[in-house]
Design a protein around this motif. Structure first.
Motif, mmCIF file in Angstrom:
data_model
loop_
_atom_site.group_PDB
_atom_site.id
_atom_site.type_symbol
_atom_site.label_atom_id
_atom_site.label_comp_id
_atom_site.label_asym_id
_atom_site.label_seq_id
_atom_site.Cartn_x
_atom_site.Cartn_y
_atom_site.Cartn_z
ATOM 1 N N LEU A 30 30.393 66.092 35.756
ATOM 2 C CA LEU A 30 30.279 66.529 37.141
ATOM 3 C C LEU A 30 30.224 65.328 38.093
ATOM 4 N N PRO A 31 30.809 65.459 39.279
ATOM 5 C CA PRO A 31 30.762 64.352 40.253
ATOM 6 C C PRO A 31 29.338 63.936 40.609
ATOM 7 N N ILE A 32 28.405 64.879 40.595
ATOM 8 C CA ILE A 32 27.018 64.569 40.930
ATOM 9 C C ILE A 32 26.344 63.704 39.868
ATOM 10 N N ALA A 33 26.953 63.633 38.682
ATOM 11 C CA ALA A 33 26.334 62.901 37.570
ATOM 12 C C ALA A 33 26.814 61.460 37.467
ATOM 13 N N GLU A 35 28.538 57.725 39.233
ATOM 14 C CA GLU A 35 28.772 56.892 40.410
ATOM 15 C C GLU A 35 30.256 56.819 40.745
ATOM 16 N N LYS A 36 31.086 56.907 39.713
ATOM 17 C CA LYS A 36 32.533 56.941 39.861
ATOM 18 C C LYS A 36 33.090 57.808 38.742
ATOM 19 N N PRO A 37 34.277 58.387 38.909
ATOM 20 C CA PRO A 37 34.812 59.302 37.895
ATOM 21 C C PRO A 37 34.929 58.630 36.525
ATOM 22 N N ILE A 38 34.583 59.382 35.496
ATOM 23 C CA ILE A 38 34.743 58.899 34.120
ATOM 24 C C ILE A 38 35.652 59.862 33.369
ATOM 25 N N SER A 39 36.209 59.406 32.262
ATOM 26 C CA SER A 39 37.136 60.237 31.492
ATOM 27 C C SER A 39 36.368 61.284 30.697
ATOM 28 N N TRP A 40 37.097 62.310 30.260
ATOM 29 C CA TRP A 40 36.481 63.353 29.432
ATOM 30 C C TRP A 40 35.973 62.775 28.117
ATOM 31 N N ILE A 41 36.741 61.854 27.533
ATOM 32 C CA ILE A 41 36.342 61.301 26.239
ATOM 33 C C ILE A 41 35.051 60.503 26.377
ATOM 34 N N SER A 64 26.949 53.527 35.587
ATOM 35 C CA SER A 64 27.968 54.574 35.630
ATOM 36 C C SER A 64 27.424 55.928 36.057
ATOM 37 N N PHE A 65 26.120 56.167 35.826
ATOM 38 C CA PHE A 65 25.552 57.483 36.095
ATOM 39 C C PHE A 65 24.541 57.440 37.235
ATOM 40 N N THR A 66 24.502 58.532 37.958
ATOM 41 C CA THR A 66 23.495 58.714 39.008
ATOM 42 C C THR A 66 22.167 59.102 38.378
ATOM 43 N N LEU A 67 21.165 59.308 39.221
ATOM 44 C CA LEU A 67 19.869 59.747 38.723
ATOM 45 C C LEU A 67 20.008 61.076 37.979
ATOM 46 N N PHE A 68 20.825 61.979 38.507
ATOM 47 C CA PHE A 68 21.048 63.264 37.835
ATOM 48 C C PHE A 68 21.654 63.052 36.448
ATOM 49 N N GLY A 69 22.657 62.178 36.362
ATOM 50 C CA GLY A 69 23.297 61.908 35.077
ATOM 51 C C GLY A 69 22.340 61.297 34.072
ATOM 52 N N GLU A 70 21.493 60.379 34.545
ATOM 53 C CA GLU A 70 20.524 59.755 33.644
ATOM 54 C C GLU A 70 19.479 60.761 33.167
ATOM 55 N N ILE A 71 19.105 61.700 34.038
ATOM 56 C CA ILE A 71 18.161 62.747 33.631
ATOM 57 C C ILE A 71 18.795 63.654 32.585
ATOM 58 N N VAL A 72 20.094 63.951 32.737
ATOM 59 C CA VAL A 72 20.803 64.740 31.726
ATOM 60 C C VAL A 72 20.777 64.013 30.384
ATOM 61 N N ILE A 73 21.056 62.708 30.417
ATOM 62 C CA ILE A 73 21.022 61.909 29.178
ATOM 63 C C ILE A 73 19.622 61.933 28.568
ATOM 64 N N MET A 74 18.599 61.776 29.400
ATOM 65 C CA MET A 74 17.216 61.787 28.923
ATOM 66 C C MET A 74 16.873 63.127 28.289
ATOM 67 N N PHE A 75 17.327 64.230 28.900
ATOM 68 C CA PHE A 75 17.082 65.563 28.354
ATOM 69 C C PHE A 75 17.795 65.739 27.009
ATOM 70 N N LEU A 76 19.031 65.272 26.925
ATOM 71 C CA LEU A 76 19.780 65.372 25.666
ATOM 72 C C LEU A 76 19.100 64.585 24.557
ATOM 73 N N ILE A 77 18.564 63.415 24.898
ATOM 74 C CA ILE A 77 17.851 62.602 23.908
ATOM 75 C C ILE A 77 16.615 63.338 23.399
ATOM 76 N N GLN A 78 15.829 63.890 24.338
ATOM 77 C CA GLN A 78 14.594 64.567 23.943
ATOM 78 C C GLN A 78 14.880 65.796 23.095
ATOM 79 N N VAL A 79 15.842 66.607 23.513
ATOM 80 C CA VAL A 79 16.191 67.811 22.755
ATOM 81 C C VAL A 79 16.832 67.441 21.431
#
Length: 439
Positions: A30-33, A35-41, A64-79
């Motif tokens: 997502l664009p909100i996640a 800082e600049k567009p990244i590829s699907w891979i 590469s990631f915004t605060l939202f993107g880093e929170i998503v990564i943090m959630f994925l790590i915890q889960v």
């Protein structure tokens, strides 16, 4: 007539985990996640790396990631570290619902337990231990990072790195990982203790809490504790001796910093990919030792990967038994059943086969040395996250291979262990003995 597809617990667990990866990949695209567009891979590479608590990154997560993107990564790590089924069961428990037999079977598979008895209690204890340990670590990290960064940023950084360290995921928000803290006692001790505690395994932590005394601990807990201490000490001494004069790693550091760096780098291959030195400049012998540590990995039911330390110890004990001419494998005055020995051998052999195939494919598609490729593949399989400055140079094919190895490292050994542990039907026919020449 429609016949619904019946899946066994390992298959259900794999599908649930795959769903987590897909959701994570879509969120990170997502664009909100970003800082600049990244590829699907790259989006799915990071999602798999976070969900499998690996830490390999095809792009720099901090920039590469915004605060939202880093929170998503943090959630994925915890889960990913504690298990998506653990979270689901906790939600059901809080809602006051009953946990059925099918859900308990899936939990048994997810936590690698020999039976379904006590799995729900284990989940409760797992959650309490995790929250308690992470809160303690956050408190100690605040002593370093809040004065350095301010309250808000310092709080966020300590939460992110505490979750990453306890779940044995080598994600850091700095381009040089943790190299800037190579000689800092607080960062070194807190991060490594989180890695060690997370790598021991949930059952060991629960056993320690319940037993309180060494003689009351289970064989598994005793083997894990002794094995962890022994491996860490040997790795520390070996890395210090091999790297102390290497100008690319320890050679440029002061005496105390050399000790801290060697200690830190001895702990992280078990399986958290943080680093305080440049892995790409380590001596070949140190790289080979690290590969072995990554292949062995952490403990069963832990947040780490690899074939597991107990698997490795069982194989070593079986080899010693053969060399001594004995019939039974014995560890700490306890006989290990042949089915456990065969399972350990099967897990190790199948893991080695997949690593061989991945290395062979990447030797064709990637521009890197054999040691770099082998290091990367084993790091992915062991869900470690260490790299010899190679991950960001992977081709699309290379990224797909590493994604598969990370997924296999997280799901494969558990599924394999469950399948091999099922009691086989007794055959009515026994074939005559045969002789084969070996060795």
């Amino acid at each position: 007539m429609y016949n619904p597809i019946k899946l066994n617990p390992p298959q259900i667990l794999a599908l649930i985990f795959l769903s987590l990866v897909i959701i994570g990949g879509l969120l990170l695209k997502l664009p909100i996640a970003t800082e600049k567009p990244i590829s699907w891979i790259d989006s799915f590479f990071i999602a798999v790396s976070a969900s499998t608590v690996t830490g390999l990154t095809s792009i720099d997560p901090g920039s590469s990631f915004t605060l939202f993107g880093e929170i998503v990564i943090m959630f994925l790590i915890q889960v990913g570290g504690l298990g998506i089924m653990s979270f689901a069961v906790l939600v059901v428990i809080m809602m006051g619902k009953r946990i059925g037999i099918k859900q308990r079977l899936i939990m048994q598979e997810a936590l690698n337990q020999p039976s379904i008895g006590g799995v729900i209690r284990l989940v409760r204890n797992l959650f309490l231990f995790t929250v308690s340990i992470e809160l303690i670590a956050i408190f100690f990290l605040c002593l370093k990072w809040v004065p350095e960064m301010g309250f808000a940023k310092g709080l966020y950084y300590r939460i992110f790195h505490t979750i990453a360290a306890y779940n044995n995921a080598g994600f850091a928000l700095w381009p040089d990982n943790l190299a800037r803290y190579v000689g800092d006692p607080t960062i070194n001790m807190v991060i490594t203790l989180l890695i060690i505690v997370g790598g021991l395994g949930f059952t060991v932590l629960v056993d320690l809490w319940a037993s309180r005394k060494w003689k009351n601990l289970s064989l598994h807990s005793k083997v894990m504790i002794i094995g962890t201490i022994a491996v860490n000490i040997v790795a520390f001494i070996a890395i210090y001796l091999m790297e102390r004069n290497n100008p690319g790693t320890l050679g440029k550091l002061s005496g105390a910093d050399k000790v801290w760096a060697a200690y830190f780098q001895a702990i992280v291959p078990r399986t958290a990919g943080f680093s305080t030195i440049d892995i790409g400049h380590m001596e070949p012998a140190t790289c080979l030792l690290t590969i072995l540590l990554m292949f062995v990995g952490a403990g069963s039911t832990s947040t780490g990967g690899g074939i597991k330390l107990t698997t490795f110890i069982v194989i070593v004990a079986a080899v010693v038994t053969f060399l001594r001419g004995k019939d039974e494998t014995v560890i700490m005055k306890r006989t290990i059943r042949n089915t456990i020995v065969l399972r350990a051998l099967a897990i190790s052999c199948i893991s080695a086969i997949f690593i061989f195939l991945a290395v062979m494919i990447m030797s064709v598609t990637e521009k890197g040395s054999f040691l770099q490729i082998l290091f990367e593949v084993v790091s992915a399989f062991g869900t470690v996250g260490l790299t010899m400055d190679f991950t960001m140079n992977l081709t699309v094919v290379g990224k797909i291979v590493i994604i598969f190895m990370m997924f296999l490292g997280k799901i494969g050994p558990l599924t394999l262990a469950f399948s091999l542990a099922k009691p086989a039907d007794k055959a009515n026919i026994r074939y005559p003995d045969g002789e084969l020449f070996t060795g």
